[in-house]
Scaffold this motif. Structure first.
Motif, PDB file in Angstrom:
ATOM      1  N   UNK A   2      18.901   2.338  18.348  1.00  0.00           N
ATOM      2  CA  UNK A   2      19.918   1.274  18.348  1.00  0.00           C
ATOM      3  C   UNK A   2      19.293  -0.023  18.815  1.00  0.00           C
ATOM      4  N   UNK A   3      19.608  -1.082  18.099  1.00  0.00           N
ATOM      5  CA  UNK A   3      19.043  -2.390  18.430  1.00  0.00           C
ATOM      6  C   UNK A   3      19.751  -2.993  19.628  1.00  0.00           C
ATOM      7  N   UNK A   4      18.969  -3.583  20.536  1.00  0.00           N
ATOM      8  CA  UNK A   4      19.544  -4.345  21.632  1.00  0.00           C
ATOM      9  C   UNK A   4      19.760  -5.768  21.152  1.00  0.00           C
ATOM     10  N   UNK A   5      20.683  -6.473  21.812  1.00  0.00           N
ATOM     11  CA  UNK A   5      21.064  -7.823  21.364  1.00  0.00           C
ATOM     12  C   UNK A   5      19.866  -8.748  21.234  1.00  0.00           C
ATOM     13  N   UNK A   6      18.906  -8.587  22.150  1.00  0.00           N
ATOM     14  CA  UNK A   6      17.750  -9.491  22.144  1.00  0.00           C
ATOM     15  C   UNK A   6      16.769  -9.180  21.013  1.00  0.00           C
ATOM     16  N   UNK A   7      16.906  -8.004  20.377  1.00  0.00           N
ATOM     17  CA  UNK A   7      15.939  -7.591  19.357  1.00  0.00           C
ATOM     18  C   UNK A   7      16.320  -8.017  17.953  1.00  0.00           C
ATOM     19  N   UNK A   8      17.605  -8.097  17.670  1.00  0.00           N
ATOM     20  CA  UNK A   8      18.066  -8.446  16.334  1.00  0.00           C
ATOM     21  C   UNK A   8      19.101  -9.559  16.420  1.00  0.00           C
ATOM     22  N   UNK A   9      18.801 -10.661  15.784  1.00  0.00           N
ATOM     23  CA  UNK A   9      19.717 -11.801  15.777  1.00  0.00           C
ATOM     24  C   UNK A   9      20.335 -11.914  14.381  1.00  0.00           C
ATOM     25  N   UNK A  10      21.614 -11.532  14.286  1.00  0.00           N
ATOM     26  CA  UNK A  10      22.292 -11.547  12.990  1.00  0.00           C
ATOM     27  C   UNK A  10      23.237 -12.744  12.917  1.00  0.00           C
ATOM     28  N   UNK A  11      23.001 -13.586  11.926  1.00  0.00           N
ATOM     29  CA  UNK A  11      23.852 -14.754  11.713  1.00  0.00           C
ATOM     30  C   UNK A  11      25.037 -14.351  10.831  1.00  0.00           C
ATOM     31  N   UNK A  12      26.238 -14.636  11.307  1.00  0.00           N
ATOM     32  CA  UNK A  12      27.449 -14.282  10.542  1.00  0.00           C
ATOM     33  C   UNK A  12      27.431 -14.881   9.133  1.00  0.00           C
ATOM     34  N   UNK A  13      26.790 -16.035   8.987  1.00  0.00           N
ATOM     35  CA  UNK A  13      26.723 -16.689   7.676  1.00  0.00           C
ATOM     36  C   UNK A  13      25.833 -15.924   6.685  1.00  0.00           C
ATOM     37  N   UNK A  14      25.026 -15.001   7.217  1.00  0.00           N
ATOM     38  CA  UNK A  14      24.146 -14.212   6.361  1.00  0.00           C
ATOM     39  C   UNK A  14      24.803 -12.912   5.898  1.00  0.00           C
ATOM     40  N   UNK A  15      26.070 -12.736   6.254  1.00  0.00           N
ATOM     41  CA  UNK A  15      26.751 -11.484   5.938  1.00  0.00           C
ATOM     42  C   UNK A  15      27.794 -11.667   4.843  1.00  0.00           C
ATOM     43  N   UNK A  16      27.865 -10.684   3.946  1.00  0.00           N
ATOM     44  CA  UNK A  16      28.978 -10.615   3.009  1.00  0.00           C
ATOM     45  C   UNK A  16      29.786  -9.365   3.368  1.00  0.00           C
ATOM     46  N   UNK A  17      31.038  -9.579   3.727  1.00  0.00           N
ATOM     47  CA  UNK A  17      31.893  -8.477   4.173  1.00  0.00           C
ATOM     48  C   UNK A  17      32.944  -8.190   3.109  1.00  0.00           C
TER      49      UNK A  17
END
Length: 354
Positions: A204-219
């Motif tokens: 499981x990724x910790x917050x500091x390891x993966x930075x996901x930008x909401x703008x990069x997501x298609x939901x």
């Protein structure tokens, strides 16, 4: 070696001091995790230093002692200390190996049916039961993240979380293709069928390891599929998330709430992006193995479960157990212990050649 051991002891004591003043949750978590990792080393080093001193004192006393009985006692103390020191040096060699960067992390385990149709789906359910029974024995909490039932008691796939600092170290060897040989319940002719399922183990990724930008997501939301009747979901609660920069796609429909499904899907997405990043680093560091990146050990048959013969064989280390029924009930200690020991031997040999 003594200088290195002394530095580790000093680091352990420094962390213990920092824990008395730290107040931020993330900092406390980091310090506790690091101290937990160093505790076995600290204890072994303390014993090693004490025995080294005991041996030295016994040797000094032997230089001047004339009494035969006292000399025998000091010799016994010296020899006993020497034997234990030799044993400790071997243990310390292993403990001083660089830790796996994922050690101590929670994990997501994905089990998917491969070849074999309904029988493969039934074995997915069997493996899930085996893993959760083993996890329960180890005191590891598990939580189902997503699942796709087949309707006859099997599972097309299941994703579940294991939350404990032992989870990754105990389950990391399970990634790969698992083959099962048995007579399916639906087989009237008594023929043995061979099926396969794949297992992926994702830290499981910790917050500091993966930075996901909401703008990069298609939901995308859609109506989840159920088993029919009153269980059919009549709302758009299922969620599919696409991470556009990497092309990673995850879906979750296990919960009736769209919000909960999205939260669970994000956990899977973060873990898969972290895995993808690790694979890319591996490819850059070792161009000769880049064709294997993306499938890893999952493309290889790592284990066979032969039910007619009651046999389980791990092909990586040549381990065979003739007590398959116990293994399927979660008795994996001997198997995982053998895999762990083989890994330690390889890592120790690699360290000694560099």
């Amino acid at each position: 070696m003594l200088d290195r051991l002394e530095k580790i002891q000093q680091k352990y004591l420094k962390i213990s001091d920092e824990l008395t003043t730290a107040s931020q949750p993330e900092e406390l978590k980091r310090l506790y995790k690091e101290r937990s990792r160093l505790t076995p080393l600290f204890e072994k080093i303390s014993e090693y230093k004490r025995l080294t001193q005991d041996k030295k004192e016994a040797e000094e006393l032997l230089k001047t002692e004339k009494d035969g009985e006292m000399r025998s006692m000091y010799e016994e103390e010296r020899n006993s200390a020497s034997d234990r020191i030799a044993s400790l040096e071997k243990e310390l060699e292993i403990l001083l190996l660089p830790p796996d960067p994922n050690s101590g992390k929670n994990i997501l385990v994905e089990i998917r049916a491969g070849t074999g149709g309904d029988e493969a789906g039934l074995f997915v359910a069997d493996l899930f039961r085996m893993y959760t029974k083993f996890a329960d024995k180890q005191g590891i909490k598990h939580e189902i993240i997503d699942s796709s039932p087949t309707g006859i008691g099997g599972l097309k796939e299941i994703v579940f979380a294991l939350e404990n600092d032992k989870a990754y170290d105990l389950f990391k060897y399970e990634a790969g293709t698992h083959r099962v040989q048995r007579i399916p319940a639906t087989e009237s002719g008594g023929r043995i069928h061979t099926s396969a399922v794949t297992v992926a183990v994702l830290p499981e990724a910790e917050e500091s390891e993966v930075n996901i930008n909401e703008n990069d997501l298609r939901v995308d939301v859609y109506r989840s599929s159920g088993s029919g009747g009153q269980h059919v979901n009549t709302t758009d609660s299922a969620v599919r998330i696409t991470h556009i920069p990497t092309g990673v796609v995850v879906a979750c429909q296990d919960e009736k709430s769209q919000h909960k499904n999205k939260a669970k899907a994000m956990r899977i997405l973060s873990a898969r992006i972290l895995e993808k990043q690790a694979e890319e680093k591996k490819a850059a560091a070792d161009a000769l193995k880049k064709q294997m990146v993306g499938t890893g050990d999952r493309s290889e048959r790592i284990r066979t479960y032969n039910f007619p013969q009651g046999r389980c064989t791990d092909h990586r280390i040549g381990f065979t157990s003739h007590n398959l029924s116990a293994i399927m009930e979660g008795d994996l200690d001997d198997l995982i212990g053998a895999l762990t020991e083989e890994d330690r031997v390889k890592r120790l040999a690699e360290a000694q050649t560099h």
